[in-house]
Design a protein around this motif. Sequence first.
Motif, mmCIF file in Angstrom:
data_model
loop_
_atom_site.group_PDB
_atom_site.id
_atom_site.type_symbol
_atom_site.label_atom_id
_atom_site.label_comp_id
_atom_site.label_asym_id
_atom_site.label_seq_id
_atom_site.Cartn_x
_atom_site.Cartn_y
_atom_site.Cartn_z
ATOM 1 N N HIS A 1 0.815 -1.227 0.000
ATOM 2 C CA HIS A 1 0.000 0.000 0.000
ATOM 3 C C HIS A 1 0.841 1.267 0.000
ATOM 4 O O HIS A 1 0.694 2.122 0.872
ATOM 5 C CB HIS A 1 -0.965 -0.041 1.179
ATOM 6 N N THR A 2 1.692 1.406 -0.984
ATOM 7 C CA THR A 2 2.337 2.701 -1.189
ATOM 8 C C THR A 2 1.274 3.679 -1.686
ATOM 9 O O THR A 2 0.224 3.268 -2.207
ATOM 10 C CB THR A 2 3.422 2.604 -2.270
ATOM 11 N N ALA A 3 1.553 4.967 -1.556
ATOM 12 C CA ALA A 3 0.599 5.970 -2.050
ATOM 13 C C ALA A 3 0.339 5.748 -3.545
ATOM 14 O O ALA A 3 -0.803 5.828 -4.001
ATOM 15 C CB ALA A 3 1.126 7.375 -1.788
ATOM 16 N N GLU A 4 1.375 5.446 -4.286
ATOM 17 C CA GLU A 4 1.178 5.244 -5.728
ATOM 18 C C GLU A 4 0.309 4.021 -6.019
ATOM 19 O O GLU A 4 -0.594 4.074 -6.850
ATOM 20 C CB GLU A 4 2.526 5.083 -6.444
ATOM 21 N N ASN A 5 0.573 2.918 -5.340
ATOM 22 C CA ASN A 5 -0.247 1.723 -5.573
ATOM 23 C C ASN A 5 -1.703 1.957 -5.186
ATOM 24 O O ASN A 5 -2.619 1.446 -5.835
ATOM 25 C CB ASN A 5 0.320 0.526 -4.807
ATOM 26 N N LEU A 6 -1.922 2.730 -4.142
ATOM 27 C CA LEU A 6 -3.308 3.038 -3.754
ATOM 28 C C LEU A 6 -3.963 3.941 -4.796
ATOM 29 O O LEU A 6 -5.136 3.758 -5.136
ATOM 30 C CB LEU A 6 -3.341 3.661 -2.359
ATOM 31 N N ALA A 7 -3.207 4.890 -5.335
ATOM 32 C CA ALA A 7 -3.762 5.752 -6.389
ATOM 33 C C ALA A 7 -4.120 4.921 -7.625
ATOM 34 O O ALA A 7 -5.172 5.125 -8.244
ATOM 35 C CB ALA A 7 -2.765 6.857 -6.754
ATOM 36 N N LYS A 8 -3.257 3.974 -7.981
ATOM 37 C CA LYS A 8 -3.578 3.079 -9.098
ATOM 38 C C LYS A 8 -4.853 2.288 -8.784
ATOM 39 O O LYS A 8 -5.752 2.152 -9.631
ATOM 40 C CB LYS A 8 -2.420 2.096 -9.358
ATOM 41 N N SER A 9 -4.931 1.779 -7.576
ATOM 42 C CA SER A 9 -6.074 0.938 -7.205
ATOM 43 C C SER A 9 -7.379 1.723 -7.208
ATOM 44 O O SER A 9 -8.420 1.215 -7.634
ATOM 45 C CB SER A 9 -5.832 0.329 -5.818
ATOM 46 N N ILE A 10 -7.316 2.970 -6.733
ATOM 47 C CA ILE A 10 -8.524 3.816 -6.759
ATOM 48 C C ILE A 10 -9.002 3.977 -8.202
ATOM 49 O O ILE A 10 -10.192 3.849 -8.499
ATOM 50 C CB ILE A 10 -8.224 5.192 -6.109
ATOM 51 N N THR A 11 -8.065 4.220 -9.114
ATOM 52 C CA THR A 11 -8.430 4.413 -10.526
ATOM 53 C C THR A 11 -9.000 3.137 -11.138
ATOM 54 O O THR A 11 -9.993 3.172 -11.882
ATOM 55 C CB THR A 11 -7.186 4.850 -11.338
ATOM 56 N N ILE A 12 -8.366 2.016 -10.835
ATOM 57 C CA ILE A 12 -8.819 0.731 -11.381
ATOM 58 C C ILE A 12 -10.238 0.416 -10.908
ATOM 59 O O ILE A 12 -11.102 0.014 -11.689
ATOM 60 C CB ILE A 12 -7.834 -0.390 -10.962
ATOM 61 N N GLU A 13 -10.479 0.622 -9.626
ATOM 62 C CA GLU A 13 -11.812 0.333 -9.084
ATOM 63 C C GLU A 13 -12.840 1.347 -9.592
ATOM 64 O O GLU A 13 -13.999 0.991 -9.824
ATOM 65 C CB GLU A 13 -11.777 0.325 -7.554
ATOM 66 N N ALA A 14 -12.423 2.591 -9.760
ATOM 67 C CA ALA A 14 -13.338 3.602 -10.312
ATOM 68 C C ALA A 14 -13.804 3.187 -11.698
ATOM 69 O O ALA A 14 -14.980 3.318 -12.049
ATOM 70 C CB ALA A 14 -12.646 4.963 -10.356
ATOM 71 N N ALA A 15 -12.875 2.650 -12.496
ATOM 72 C CA ALA A 15 -13.239 2.227 -13.852
ATOM 73 C C ALA A 15 -14.164 1.015 -13.822
ATOM 74 O O ALA A 15 -14.996 0.842 -14.716
ATOM 75 C CB ALA A 15 -11.989 1.937 -14.671
ATOM 76 N N GLU A 16 -14.034 0.175 -12.797
ATOM 77 C CA GLU A 16 -14.979 -0.957 -12.679
ATOM 78 C C GLU A 16 -16.382 -0.446 -12.337
ATOM 79 O O GLU A 16 -17.382 -1.002 -12.800
ATOM 80 C CB GLU A 16 -14.479 -1.958 -11.638
ATOM 81 N N LEU A 17 -16.421 0.604 -11.539
ATOM 82 C CA LEU A 17 -17.710 1.256 -11.264
ATOM 83 C C LEU A 17 -18.285 1.834 -12.562
ATOM 84 O O LEU A 17 -19.465 1.648 -12.888
ATOM 85 C CB LEU A 17 -17.492 2.361 -10.223
ATOM 86 N N LEU A 18 -17.438 2.515 -13.309
ATOM 87 C CA LEU A 18 -17.874 3.118 -14.581
ATOM 88 C C LEU A 18 -18.378 2.057 -15.556
ATOM 89 O O LEU A 18 -19.307 2.301 -16.334
ATOM 90 C CB LEU A 18 -16.700 3.881 -15.211
ATOM 91 N N GLU A 19 -17.759 0.880 -15.502
ATOM 92 C CA GLU A 19 -18.134 -0.198 -16.427
ATOM 93 C C GLU A 19 -19.614 -0.561 -16.296
ATOM 94 O O GLU A 19 -20.232 -1.028 -17.261
ATOM 95 C CB GLU A 19 -17.255 -1.436 -16.172
ATOM 96 N N LEU A 20 -20.167 -0.347 -15.120
ATOM 97 C CA LEU A 20 -21.596 -0.635 -14.920
ATOM 98 C C LEU A 20 -22.472 0.271 -15.783
ATOM 99 O O LEU A 20 -23.646 0.000 -15.993
ATOM 100 C CB LEU A 20 -21.974 -0.479 -13.447
ATOM 101 N N PHE A 21 -21.874 1.374 -16.261
ATOM 102 C CA PHE A 21 -22.633 2.330 -17.081
ATOM 103 C C PHE A 21 -22.071 2.402 -18.501
ATOM 104 O O PHE A 21 -22.318 3.348 -19.225
ATOM 105 C CB PHE A 21 -22.575 3.721 -16.434
ATOM 106 N N GLN A 22 -21.331 1.355 -18.902
ATOM 107 C CA GLN A 22 -20.625 1.425 -20.190
ATOM 108 C C GLN A 22 -21.570 1.562 -21.380
ATOM 109 O O GLN A 22 -21.333 2.349 -22.281
ATOM 110 C CB GLN A 22 -19.759 0.166 -20.349
ATOM 111 N N TRP A 23 -22.614 0.783 -21.387
ATOM 112 C CA TRP A 23 -23.489 0.753 -22.567
ATOM 113 C C TRP A 23 -24.907 1.222 -22.271
ATOM 114 O O TRP A 23 -25.863 0.807 -22.922
ATOM 115 C CB TRP A 23 -23.551 -0.660 -23.162
ATOM 116 N N ASP A 24 -25.056 2.038 -21.251
ATOM 117 C CA ASP A 24 -26.385 2.565 -20.929
ATOM 118 C C ASP A 24 -27.391 1.463 -20.606
ATOM 119 O O ASP A 24 -28.599 1.672 -20.685
ATOM 120 C CB ASP A 24 -26.926 3.443 -22.081
ATOM 121 N N ASN A 25 -26.878 0.292 -20.241
ATOM 122 C CA ASN A 25 -27.776 -0.754 -19.734
ATOM 123 C C ASN A 25 -28.262 -0.392 -18.351
ATOM 124 O O ASN A 25 -27.573 0.309 -17.623
ATOM 125 C CB ASN A 25 -27.010 -2.081 -19.576
ATOM 126 N N PRO A 26 -29.389 -0.916 -17.940
ATOM 127 C CA PRO A 26 -29.757 -0.758 -16.536
ATOM 128 C C PRO A 26 -28.737 -1.486 -15.668
ATOM 129 O O PRO A 26 -28.206 -2.531 -16.034
ATOM 130 C CB PRO A 26 -31.125 -1.426 -16.432
#
Lengths: 106, 106, 106, 106
Positions: B23-48
């Motif tokens: 858990h370096t600051a950089e690894n946590l920043a990477k992880s936040i971004t990776i997980e954010a994109a997984e959240l975004l994936e739920l809205f990728q194609w305007d599906n419910p």
Amino acid sequence: MTENAINKVLREFVNQRDWEKFHTAENLAKSITIEAAELLELFQWDNPTSLDEVRSELADVLTYCFLLAMKIEVQPEDLILEKLKQTAEKYPVDNSKGLSTKYDQL
Amino acid sequence: MTENAINKVLREFVNQRDWEKFHTAENLAKSITIEAAELLELFQWDNPTSLDEVRSELADVLTYCFLLAMKIEVQPEDLILEKLKQTAEKYPVDNSKGLSTKYDQL
Amino acid sequence: MTENAINKVLREFVNQRDWEKFHTAENLAKSITIEAAELLELFQWDNPTSLDEVRSELADVLTYCFLLAMKIEVQPEDLILEKLKQTAEKYPVDNSKGLSTKYDQL
Amino acid sequence: MTENAINKVLREFVNQRDWEKFHTAENLAKSITIEAAELLELFQWDNPTSLDEVRSELADVLTYCFLLAMKIEVQPEDLILEKLKQTAEKYPVDNSKGLSTKYDQL
């Protein structure tokens, strides 16, 4: 400050500016990702990064996360604890100690 | 649950698995971004999207945000409030009401 | 294979599946970000990463980039060269040699 | 312009500035993600976006993708075609026509 208190401050801030209409779940998910990448940018080239910048960018990610949590009517801390229980089951201490291996490869 | 209480739970979870070293600051920043994109994936194609999935992915982003906040020794709520003051100055109610325009174009 | 040839293959692939309707510029931008984060995930914990995985994830990012380029009717190579000229002006060799400093701080 | 030609231009640009040392595979993956999120930012609030901005941000994503492809010694077009074959198998026309459903749920 309690979670309810911070939610109240956030809600007031948004309402005063009539910004609820922009805060669909999808727009908040996009915003979380965009701000996360700005945080990541502080570590793009392995340069030293100032603590102030990390605070500022992390604040942005957190703010949008709290707004999305409010939107889906859940407390951030409850979400974290609920998920931690699931993660603890996926990563039992005995199997995962000291490893960054993904659970499905443990 | 207070912030200190949730920090204690998170710290214990990480310590038991000897994961602080990842858990370096950089690894946590990477992880936040990776997980954010997984959240975004739920809205990728305007599906419910199911609420359960949003809860689960938002939980991941929040968890890494809280871990990074602990790392830089600040309370998430304090970060949010501190930044909100700055944002309020950049976006005075009179100028920004009902607009999603960026502050430097207001 | 020329760019026109690859565009033809991509267009055919998409048309056969009737997927153009999903490929708005915004959905493609979301998809590029989502796939980029999957690429980043290969470097999340400083583990060794297999070349095959990098190829596979980079392929996904590139595919959506080419689809967006087609959408806005430009050739990827032309975009790269056009931007490179601007970047060369922002980062003259004399000022930027060996530095990762951002141009506005050079 | 052929791929080899654009690779030559990119390599020269980087070499002149002595920037190869920054371009580890991990740093390029971070950069691709950061630039992808800047592209996404153009669609953050459903505002109309200018074509020029899309071109400019897409150019940045593409540039880092091409640099990473060079790094792992593969041609971008080859990557795209190789992956497209796999995607075609996961998404047979008959099953996937008109659907944005993920292959494991088809």
